[in-house]
Scaffold this motif. Sequence first.
Motif: not given
Length: 447
Positions: A408-432
């Motif tokens: 939560a204290e880092r910048d997160v850079y992400l590149c990947g398939p849309a399904a994976m990106a959606a999964t990571v997005q949900r987790s990042l929101r859950a981790l605030r």
Amino acid sequence: MYTATPPQVRRTGQSRAAYLTLWMFLLVNLVIVEVMFVNPSRPAPNTLTAIGRFLGLHLGFVMALQLLLIGRVPFLERRIGMDKLTNWHRWTGFTIFWLVVLHPTFVLLGYSRLDQISFFAEIPNLAEQMPVLLGMIAAGLVCVMAFTSVRMARRRMSYEAWHATHMVVYVMIVLSVIHQVYEGSSFASSTLTKAYWWGLWAFAIGSLLVNRLFVPLARNARHRLRVVAVVPETDQAVSVYVGGDRLDRLRARPGQFFWWRFPGHNSWWQVNPWSLSAAPDGRTLRLTAKAIGSTSAGLRQLPVGTRVYIEGPYGALTTASRTRQNALLIAGGIGITPIRALLEDPDLTGDIVVLYRARTPADAVLIGELRNLVQARGARLHLLTGRTTDGSQPFSPESLRGLVPDIAERDVYLCGPAAMAATVQRSLRALRVPARQRHIEAFRLGV
């Protein structure tokens, strides 16, 4: 040993300015459109046709907005990023579809009541007027594009086929403009409203022509790009090195991408967005692609000396958007390419963690280079392999917190398939993890 420049934490002011500009453009123009509707050059014959005109006027504006979104305006592309602009483009496209359905429906209902004939009998009656017929053809083309944009249809089409289908957007634009010239009433009420309406369309079409035709033509003539080497990376991936004149003037940054064409090797309409897989050094550009479509699979057969035509650079997956001292870089499959380039950016300082998702270790493209860069920078690399069907959930909130406790204290850079990106997005929101710290480019289709 890798030596970095002093830490520089970037702010998100440029991104906010781009969003503010886009929203202000939308809201101001919508207010003007509402004012134009209540002062038409001629009154509607009944309520149904008035509703049809209302929908048609908004359809014209939304189509102009869509032109700006597909025009690859650098101010937006480099600050908002392709991923978010593609979402805007997608929702604007479906808005156009529904307006295209409802606008003629209400117009036909209104005129069928006025002429006292059935709805279906009114269709050929109005189609006898050429401007109306052109509008109907444009509406049909919109429906074709909407159908091919539905997720089920996209999955059955290659990228090349999908892109070729969407080239009809330019035919649709021409037909729509002709239709508006003869059928517009709300924007023809005064010289001022005419000037506004055609100024809006001139701006949209001009942006499209300048950014997708004139500027790329000038840049390619100046830089004279050619393939200088083709290097297989794995059985499924290949790197293409492109040389040219004065490439430093492109001002490309690690993490960005270009739209690539190879005239003479592929058809002129075949274009693909590929990220730079190495930081640009002013002498060469490198892309690395996986054999997914016919164009990417054919890169292995590119002869040295092949002409290269590019559009760009584009993308906001760069250190210009940094807000924190430390960073987490996440890649899925061939999405490692911009992440690998970012590791060469001297502005990426602080503690760095890399998560690389691949089905098997053999599928991890550029893994050797990645390990060398990580070691030189004192960063940490986690290669995440296996299938999710085997119970592996590498991007669940628990897994991410376990690998990177201070996420939560880092910048997160992400590149990947849309399904994976959606999964990571949900987790990042859950981790605030705040939205301003999430910098994402997913693999999506773009016109």
